[in-house]
Motif scaffolding. Structure first.
Motif, mmCIF file in Angstrom:
data_model
loop_
_atom_site.group_PDB
_atom_site.id
_atom_site.type_symbol
_atom_site.label_atom_id
_atom_site.label_comp_id
_atom_site.label_asym_id
_atom_site.label_seq_id
_atom_site.Cartn_x
_atom_site.Cartn_y
_atom_site.Cartn_z
ATOM 1 N N GLY A 238 49.588 10.324 -49.192
ATOM 2 C CA GLY A 238 50.208 9.416 -48.099
ATOM 3 C C GLY A 238 49.185 9.295 -46.890
ATOM 4 N N LEU A 239 48.436 10.309 -46.509
ATOM 5 C CA LEU A 239 47.381 9.977 -45.660
ATOM 6 C C LEU A 239 46.366 9.515 -45.954
ATOM 7 C CD1 LEU A 239 47.958 13.522 -43.696
ATOM 8 C CD2 LEU A 239 48.861 11.300 -42.926
ATOM 9 N N SER A 240 45.858 9.405 -47.193
ATOM 10 C CA SER A 240 44.629 9.147 -47.664
ATOM 11 C C SER A 240 44.423 7.641 -47.829
ATOM 12 C CB SER A 240 43.993 9.848 -48.724
ATOM 13 O OG SER A 240 44.011 11.243 -48.716
ATOM 14 N N PHE A 241 45.412 6.901 -48.247
ATOM 15 C CA PHE A 241 45.677 5.557 -48.616
ATOM 16 C C PHE A 241 46.574 4.845 -47.667
ATOM 17 C CE2 PHE A 241 44.520 8.005 -52.059
ATOM 18 C CZ PHE A 241 43.248 7.453 -52.534
ATOM 19 N N ARG A 242 45.991 3.616 -47.438
ATOM 20 C CA ARG A 242 46.880 2.512 -47.008
ATOM 21 C C ARG A 242 47.583 2.085 -47.881
ATOM 22 N NH1 ARG A 242 43.333 -1.718 -43.775
ATOM 23 N NH2 ARG A 242 41.864 -1.102 -45.461
ATOM 24 N N ASN A 243 46.902 1.792 -49.070
ATOM 25 C CA ASN A 243 47.721 1.243 -50.097
ATOM 26 C C ASN A 243 47.046 1.903 -51.711
ATOM 27 O OD1 ASN A 243 48.543 -0.452 -52.468
ATOM 28 N ND2 ASN A 243 48.979 -2.232 -51.109
ATOM 29 N N GLY A 247 44.082 0.913 -54.209
ATOM 30 C CA GLY A 247 42.734 1.685 -53.778
ATOM 31 C C GLY A 247 42.347 1.511 -52.356
ATOM 32 N N LEU A 248 43.135 1.184 -51.531
ATOM 33 C CA LEU A 248 42.805 0.984 -50.183
ATOM 34 C C LEU A 248 43.036 2.338 -49.383
ATOM 35 C CD1 LEU A 248 44.426 -2.407 -49.483
ATOM 36 C CD2 LEU A 248 42.092 -2.019 -50.022
ATOM 37 N N VAL A 249 41.652 2.758 -49.013
ATOM 38 C CA VAL A 249 41.826 4.125 -48.246
ATOM 39 C C VAL A 249 41.605 3.972 -46.762
ATOM 40 C CG1 VAL A 249 40.236 6.233 -47.901
ATOM 41 C CG2 VAL A 249 40.174 5.120 -50.092
ATOM 42 N N ASP A 250 42.500 4.793 -46.169
ATOM 43 C CA ASP A 250 42.816 4.850 -44.847
ATOM 44 C C ASP A 250 41.689 5.733 -43.895
ATOM 45 O OD1 ASP A 250 43.740 4.366 -42.026
ATOM 46 O OD2 ASP A 250 45.627 5.277 -42.521
ATOM 47 N N THR A 251 40.647 4.768 -43.620
ATOM 48 C CA THR A 251 39.493 5.404 -42.733
ATOM 49 C C THR A 251 39.876 5.762 -41.579
ATOM 50 O OG1 THR A 251 38.726 3.028 -42.208
ATOM 51 C CG2 THR A 251 37.895 4.138 -44.168
ATOM 52 N N SER A 252 40.931 5.320 -40.898
ATOM 53 C CA SER A 252 41.325 5.724 -39.577
ATOM 54 C C SER A 252 41.717 7.178 -39.519
ATOM 55 C CB SER A 252 42.721 4.976 -38.902
ATOM 56 O OG SER A 252 43.574 5.023 -39.855
ATOM 57 N N TRP A 253 42.120 7.860 -40.611
ATOM 58 C CA TRP A 253 42.581 9.297 -40.719
ATOM 59 C C TRP A 253 41.374 10.058 -40.714
ATOM 60 C CZ3 TRP A 253 43.956 12.736 -45.654
ATOM 61 C CH2 TRP A 253 44.417 13.999 -45.030
ATOM 62 N N ASN A 254 41.256 10.960 -39.679
ATOM 63 C CA ASN A 254 40.331 11.717 -39.551
ATOM 64 C C ASN A 254 39.365 12.413 -40.721
ATOM 65 O OD1 ASN A 254 38.413 12.624 -37.089
ATOM 66 N ND2 ASN A 254 39.174 14.372 -37.235
ATOM 67 N N ALA A 255 40.415 13.018 -41.376
ATOM 68 C CA ALA A 255 39.943 13.860 -42.564
ATOM 69 C C ALA A 255 39.097 13.062 -43.364
ATOM 70 C CB ALA A 255 41.244 14.341 -43.311
ATOM 71 N N ILE A 256 39.453 11.662 -43.634
ATOM 72 C CA ILE A 256 38.743 10.735 -44.371
ATOM 73 C C ILE A 256 37.435 10.404 -43.620
ATOM 74 C CG2 ILE A 256 38.588 8.447 -45.596
ATOM 75 C CD1 ILE A 256 40.097 10.594 -47.075
ATOM 76 N N ARG A 257 37.589 9.871 -42.531
ATOM 77 C CA ARG A 257 36.295 9.391 -41.626
ATOM 78 C C ARG A 257 35.135 10.275 -41.524
ATOM 79 N NH1 ARG A 257 35.290 9.178 -36.226
ATOM 80 N NH2 ARG A 257 37.034 10.439 -35.761
ATOM 81 N N VAL A 349 43.784 10.924 -57.331
ATOM 82 C CA VAL A 349 43.650 10.459 -56.046
ATOM 83 C C VAL A 349 42.393 11.152 -56.111
ATOM 84 C CG1 VAL A 349 44.178 11.534 -53.916
ATOM 85 C CG2 VAL A 349 45.751 10.843 -55.454
ATOM 86 N N ILE A 350 41.864 12.262 -56.452
ATOM 87 C CA ILE A 350 40.410 12.718 -56.141
ATOM 88 C C ILE A 350 39.634 11.883 -56.685
ATOM 89 C CG2 ILE A 350 39.012 14.578 -57.124
ATOM 90 C CD1 ILE A 350 41.406 16.498 -56.793
ATOM 91 N N GLU A 351 39.809 11.360 -58.175
ATOM 92 C CA GLU A 351 38.719 10.309 -58.552
ATOM 93 C C GLU A 351 38.680 8.906 -57.774
ATOM 94 O OE1 GLU A 351 35.910 9.178 -61.053
ATOM 95 O OE2 GLU A 351 37.173 11.312 -61.322
#
Length: 375
Positions: A238-243, A247-257, A349-351
């Motif tokens: 839920g935190l990794s994706f906006r959708n 396949g829209l990744v949420d780059t605002s989440w610090n763990a992803i950024r 999700v990992i892929e």
């Protein structure tokens, strides 16, 4: 037969001139004694004393010097002048304490003991990133080297405490000799926009160490750590994706950024050349710690002291530990927060995250000239 005086008449008095003469002699004798005493006193005060009756008094000195001389000599055995009633005795000046030896702590309340060697210096090398990449392991391993002194805590000077000033920052550092290197570690510097400029302003010669790791694995490790402190946070998916369906990744989440290494590196290359930045593989730090630490020692310009003999593999934690730590000389592994079992993540999700990071990874490989084989 003698003749008697007529009755009722007194005996004759002494002639008046003889009385006046006696009085004059007495006065002259008294004056002579007074003059003799006065001259004798003057000769004593002028330093001639009885043994030098012909000495002449020197010209009048300053009042303070004459007073000091009289206090020291006390001529003619006279006692010191009495203090006026009600006046306080002059305070005796305390003796100055001996100066402390060079390099010893000075000031009131300083504990006694030998002087502490070395001085506190600004760091010549900084581990600037990345979080959950293996920065603590690098710091603990490099501290074994006798030519390195490292700050154990993260000062967060260039991101959170910059307004405290460089002297505050310097005060946190361990004491080092001229032959030693001072090192500090704060992984959040790598993703802080102001950090490259601020470190450059401190010293453009600062050496930078960046410990990188597969960004997907790093993000899962980051989430696992946060989950241990905040069990009520949303799921990793839920935190990794906006959708996720798109396949829209949420780059605002610090763990992803944080894992977008190529993006953050651009800011550092505006101030530092690649020759001043060393990249440590977080994966090789586990499989070959001596090899990775050998490269770190080369980068810092120090002799390769840390070798295979310093490590053993801890199967429980899943990473190498030190046979001898800096403080106790006993075997030591990293803390309980290191080596946690990661939460289980859906392979799909990992892929999806691997696909997202692939272009950033390739650009990162090309920029640093090193393939970390995360694909």
């Amino acid at each position: 037969m003698a003749h008697r005086a007529p009755s009722g008449r007194a005996p004759a008095a002494a002639p008046a001139p003889s009385r006046r003469l006696a009085r004059r002699v007495l006065v002259l004798f008294t004056l002579s004694l007074s003059c003799s005493y006065l001259c004798y006193s003057l000769l004593c005060c002028c330093g001639g004393g009885p043994a030098a009756p012909r000495a002449r008094c020197a010209p009048a000195r300053a009042a303070a010097a004459a007073k000091k001389l009289l206090q020291k000599s006390r001529p003619c055995g006279r006692p010191p002048p009495a203090e006026p009633p009600g006046s306080a005795a002059p305070a005796r000046r305390p003796r100055e304490p001996p100066a402390p030896p060079a390099g010893s702590p000075a000031g009131p309340g300083s504990p006694p003991g030998p002087a502490r060697p070395g001085a506190k210096r600004l760091p010549q090398a900084i581990v600037v990133g990345v979080k959950k990449g293996g920065t603590r392991a690098v710091l603990e391993f490099i501290r074994v080297h006798p030519d390195v002194r490292a700050l154990g805590t993260e000062p967060h000077f260039f991101d959170r405490n910059y307004d405290r000033g460089l002297e505050w920052y310097r005060s946190l550092m361990p004491r080092t000799l001229d032959s030693q290197i001072t090192v500090e570690k704060t992984p959040s510097y790598f993703v802080t926009k102001e950090a490259p400029r601020r470190i450059f302003n401190m010293s453009r010669d600062t050496k930078l160490i960046v410990v990188v790791r597969n960004p997907v694995t790093r993000a899962i490790s980051d989430y696992t750590q946060t989950l241990s402190k905040k069990p009520d946070i949303p799921t990793f998916e839920g935190l990794s994706f906006r959708n996720r369906s798109l396949g829209l990744v949420d780059t605002s989440w610090n763990a992803i950024r944080i894992g977008m290494y190529a993006v953050h590196l651009e800011s550092w290359l505006q101030y530092f050349p690649l020759s001043q930045i060393h990249f440590v593989s977080g994966e090789k730090l586990i499989t070959d710690p001596a090899g990775e630490m050998g490269k770190v020692q080369d980068f810092l310009g120090i002799k390769r002291v840390i070798t295979d003999k310093h490590f053993y593999f801890n199967k429980t934690k899943g990473f190498p530990c030190l046979k001898k730590s800096e403080s106790s000389g006993l075997p030591r592994c990293l803390g309980k927060s290191k080596g946690r079992t990661h939460v289980q993540i859906d392979p799909e999700v990992i892929e999806q995250l691997r696909d997202f990071y692939r272009p950033y990874n390739i650009k990162f490989y090309e920029t640093v000239g090193q393939d970390f084989r995360w694909e």
